[in-house]
Design a protein around this motif. Structure first.
Motif, PDB file in Angstrom:
ATOM      1  N   GLY A 118     -19.290 -77.017   0.550  1.00  0.00           N
ATOM      2  CA  GLY A 118     -19.934 -78.139   0.396  1.00  0.00           C
ATOM      3  C   GLY A 118     -21.336 -78.126   0.184  1.00  0.00           C
ATOM      4  N   MET A 119     -21.869 -77.234   0.728  1.00  0.00           N
ATOM      5  CA  MET A 119     -23.517 -77.129   0.952  1.00  0.00           C
ATOM      6  C   MET A 119     -23.841 -76.135  -0.364  1.00  0.00           C
ATOM      7  N   ILE A 120     -22.961 -75.205  -0.418  1.00  0.00           N
ATOM      8  CA  ILE A 120     -23.212 -74.057  -1.700  1.00  0.00           C
ATOM      9  C   ILE A 120     -23.261 -74.610  -2.882  1.00  0.00           C
ATOM     10  N   GLU A 121     -21.848 -75.304  -3.098  1.00  0.00           N
ATOM     11  CA  GLU A 121     -21.410 -75.967  -4.463  1.00  0.00           C
ATOM     12  C   GLU A 121     -22.139 -77.125  -4.839  1.00  0.00           C
ATOM     13  N   GLY A 122     -22.565 -77.729  -3.898  1.00  0.00           N
ATOM     14  CA  GLY A 122     -23.462 -78.820  -3.960  1.00  0.00           C
ATOM     15  C   GLY A 122     -24.897 -78.641  -4.378  1.00  0.00           C
ATOM     16  N   SER A 123     -25.222 -77.330  -4.159  1.00  0.00           N
ATOM     17  CA  SER A 123     -26.400 -76.879  -4.796  1.00  0.00           C
ATOM     18  C   SER A 123     -26.266 -76.234  -5.910  1.00  0.00           C
ATOM     19  N   GLY A 124     -24.992 -76.120  -6.712  1.00  0.00           N
ATOM     20  CA  GLY A 124     -24.917 -75.732  -7.670  1.00  0.00           C
ATOM     21  C   GLY A 124     -24.383 -74.231  -7.708  1.00  0.00           C
ATOM     22  N   GLY A 125     -24.094 -73.527  -6.621  1.00  0.00           N
ATOM     23  CA  GLY A 125     -23.391 -72.251  -6.441  1.00  0.00           C
ATOM     24  C   GLY A 125     -21.817 -72.310  -6.518  1.00  0.00           C
ATOM     25  N   ASP A 126     -21.447 -71.067  -6.477  1.00  0.00           N
ATOM     26  CA  ASP A 126     -20.085 -70.971  -6.494  1.00  0.00           C
ATOM     27  C   ASP A 126     -19.496 -70.174  -5.197  1.00  0.00           C
ATOM     28  N   PHE A 127     -18.299 -71.042  -4.629  1.00  0.00           N
ATOM     29  CA  PHE A 127     -17.769 -70.537  -3.376  1.00  0.00           C
ATOM     30  C   PHE A 127     -16.495 -70.805  -3.376  1.00  0.00           C
ATOM     31  N   SER A 128     -15.593 -70.341  -4.310  1.00  0.00           N
ATOM     32  CA  SER A 128     -14.359 -70.388  -4.737  1.00  0.00           C
ATOM     33  C   SER A 128     -13.583 -69.803  -3.416  1.00  0.00           C
ATOM     34  N   ALA A 129     -12.447 -70.272  -3.346  1.00  0.00           N
ATOM     35  CA  ALA A 129     -11.445 -69.535  -2.532  1.00  0.00           C
ATOM     36  C   ALA A 129     -11.152 -68.165  -2.667  1.00  0.00           C
ATOM     37  N   ASN A 130     -11.269 -67.072  -1.958  1.00  0.00           N
ATOM     38  CA  ASN A 130     -10.738 -65.824  -1.799  1.00  0.00           C
ATOM     39  C   ASN A 130      -9.342 -65.365  -1.625  1.00  0.00           C
ATOM     40  N   GLN A 131      -8.969 -64.326  -1.856  1.00  0.00           N
ATOM     41  CA  GLN A 131      -7.665 -63.742  -1.493  1.00  0.00           C
ATOM     42  C   GLN A 131      -7.250 -63.740   0.119  1.00  0.00           C
ATOM     43  N   LEU A 132      -8.369 -63.447   0.777  1.00  0.00           N
ATOM     44  CA  LEU A 132      -8.186 -63.673   2.140  1.00  0.00           C
ATOM     45  C   LEU A 132      -7.669 -64.985   2.570  1.00  0.00           C
ATOM     46  N   GLY A 133      -8.432 -65.976   2.182  1.00  0.00           N
ATOM     47  CA  GLY A 133      -8.155 -67.178   2.424  1.00  0.00           C
ATOM     48  C   GLY A 133      -6.722 -67.812   2.098  1.00  0.00           C
ATOM     49  N   LYS A 134      -6.219 -67.271   1.256  1.00  0.00           N
ATOM     50  CA  LYS A 134      -4.878 -67.398   0.408  1.00  0.00           C
ATOM     51  C   LYS A 134      -3.756 -66.703   1.241  1.00  0.00           C
ATOM     52  N   TRP A 135      -4.115 -65.547   1.634  1.00  0.00           N
ATOM     53  CA  TRP A 135      -3.106 -64.881   2.671  1.00  0.00           C
ATOM     54  C   TRP A 135      -3.285 -65.506   3.981  1.00  0.00           C
ATOM     55  N   LYS A 136      -4.156 -66.046   4.464  1.00  0.00           N
ATOM     56  CA  LYS A 136      -4.463 -66.848   5.731  1.00  0.00           C
ATOM     57  C   LYS A 136      -3.523 -67.818   5.697  1.00  0.00           C
ATOM     58  N   MET A 137      -3.480 -68.847   4.591  1.00  0.00           N
ATOM     59  CA  MET A 137      -2.714 -69.767   4.432  1.00  0.00           C
ATOM     60  C   MET A 137      -1.191 -69.454   4.359  1.00  0.00           C
ATOM     61  N   VAL A 138      -0.796 -68.282   3.891  1.00  0.00           N
ATOM     62  CA  VAL A 138       0.589 -67.829   3.726  1.00  0.00           C
ATOM     63  C   VAL A 138       0.925 -67.557   5.345  1.00  0.00           C
ATOM     64  N   LEU A 139       0.163 -66.590   5.971  1.00  0.00           N
ATOM     65  CA  LEU A 139       0.668 -66.337   7.399  1.00  0.00           C
ATOM     66  C   LEU A 139       0.704 -67.674   8.109  1.00  0.00           C
ATOM     67  N   GLN A 140       0.003 -68.710   8.121  1.00  0.00           N
ATOM     68  CA  GLN A 140      -0.303 -69.787   8.788  1.00  0.00           C
ATOM     69  C   GLN A 140       1.192 -70.662   8.643  1.00  0.00           C
ATOM     70  N   CYS A 141       1.700 -70.870   7.474  1.00  0.00           N
ATOM     71  CA  CYS A 141       2.739 -71.371   6.961  1.00  0.00           C
ATOM     72  C   CYS A 141       3.831 -70.712   7.512  1.00  0.00           C
ATOM     73  N   ALA A 142       3.948 -69.327   7.513  1.00  0.00           N
ATOM     74  CA  ALA A 142       4.943 -68.526   7.995  1.00  0.00           C
ATOM     75  C   ALA A 142       5.250 -68.633   9.500  1.00  0.00           C
ATOM     76  N   ALA A 143       3.974 -68.812  10.122  1.00  0.00           N
ATOM     77  CA  ALA A 143       3.893 -69.067  11.622  1.00  0.00           C
ATOM     78  C   ALA A 143       4.522 -70.128  12.237  1.00  0.00           C
ATOM     79  N   ALA A 144       4.371 -71.313  11.210  1.00  0.00           N
ATOM     80  CA  ALA A 144       4.624 -72.642  11.667  1.00  0.00           C
ATOM     81  C   ALA A 144       6.357 -72.711  11.483  1.00  0.00           C
ATOM     82  N   ILE A 145       6.541 -72.139  10.200  1.00  0.00           N
ATOM     83  CA  ILE A 145       8.014 -72.173  10.017  1.00  0.00           C
ATOM     84  C   ILE A 145       9.010 -71.334  10.910  1.00  0.00           C
ATOM     85  N   THR A 146       8.498 -70.135  11.295  1.00  0.00           N
ATOM     86  CA  THR A 146       9.382 -69.553  12.231  1.00  0.00           C
ATOM     87  C   THR A 146       9.377 -70.065  13.582  1.00  0.00           C
ATOM     88  N   ILE A 147       8.019 -70.673  13.988  1.00  0.00           N
ATOM     89  CA  ILE A 147       8.003 -71.095  15.433  1.00  0.00           C
ATOM     90  C   ILE A 147       8.930 -72.282  15.665  1.00  0.00           C
TER      91      ILE A 147
END
Length: 195
Positions: free
Chosen positions: A119-148
Motif C-alpha cells: 500500500g505504501m509503495i504503490e500509493g507513491s506510484g511504485g510497483d510492488f506486484s506479487a512474486n513467485q515466492l508469494g504464489k508458492w507460499k499460498m500453494v503450500l499454505q492451502c496444501a497444509a490446510a487441506i491435508t491437516i
C-alpha cells in the motif's frame, strides 16, 4: 452511428460478476472459520477447497470482460488473506491439528506486513506486484490446510498426519522467507525513491 466513449469503456460498477464471486468466497471463508471449531471438518474442508480453487475465477472474469474495479483490487486479496489466516487461526484450537498459535501469528503478521508495504509503495506510484515466492507460499499454505483437515477426518491414516505437518512447516518457512524477500525489495524501492 458512432458509439460514445461511455458505451465503449468497460463497466466500472462494483456490482459485477467478479465482485459477486469474491463476496461468495468471503462467505465461504467465514463458513470455514465457523465450522472448524465446531468439529465439522468435512464441511469445512469442502468449503475451503471450493473457496481456494475458485480464486482465479474472479480475476480472470474481471480482466477478460473489463470489469476490474478499485474495490475488487482491494477486496479480492483481502478475501484471500481471510481464507488463509482465518483457517489457520481456527485450526489453532483444534487438538491434533499441529498448528501452534505462533504459526498462525506468523502467517497473519507476514500478510499484514506485505499488505502495508504494498500500500505504501504503490500509493507513491511504485510497483510492488506479487512474486513467485508469494504464489508458492499460498500453494503450500492451502496444501497444509487441506491435508491437516484430512488428517483430522482420518486420524488412523498416519501418513496424512505426517504429510500435513510437512506441508505446514514448509508453508511456515516459506511464509517467513517470502516476507523477508518482500521487505528487502521494499527497502530497495524506497531507497530509489529517496535518491
Amino acid at each position: 452511428m458512432t458509439m460514445t466513449s461511455d458505451m465503449r469503456s468497460p463497466s466500472r460498477s462494483v456490482y459485477n460478476v467478479p465482485n459477486a464471486l469474491t463476496t461468495v468466497r468471503f462467505g465461504l471463508a467465514i463458513g470455514v472459520m465457523v465450522l472448524i471449531p465446531m468439529g465439522m471438518q468435512f464441511a469445512a474442508l469442502v468449503l475451503f477447497v471450493i473457496a481456494v480453487s475458485t480464486d482465479w475465477m474472479d480475476g480472470y472474469w474481471a480482466r477478460k470482460y473489463g470489469q476490474v474495479t478499485k474495490f475488487g483490487r482491494i477486496f479480492d486479496p483481502f478475501v484471500d488473506k481471510i481464507i488463509i489466516c482465518g483457517t489457520f487461526i481456527a485450526l489453532v484450537e483444534v487438538v491434533g491439528s499441529g498448528v501452534a498459535s505462533w504459526m498462525a501469528t506468523t502467517i497473519v503478521a507476514r500478510e499484514l506486513l506485505v499488505t502495508s508495504l504494498r500500500g505504501m509503495i504503490e500509493g507513491s506510484g511504485g510497483d510492488f506486484s506479487a512474486n513467485q515466492l508469494g504464489k508458492w507460499k499460498m500453494v503450500l499454505q492451502c496444501a497444509a490446510a487441506i491435508t491437516i483437515l484430512l488428517s483430522l477426518l482420518y486420524p488412523a491414516t498416519v501418513w496424512l498426519g505426517y504429510l500435513g505437518q510437512t506441508f505446514l512447516w514448509s508453508a511456515i518457512a516459506l511464509t517467513i522467507y517470502s516476507g523477508y524477500v518482500y521487505v528487502i525489495a521494499a527497502a530497495g524501492v524506497l531507497r530509489k525513491d529517496v535518491s
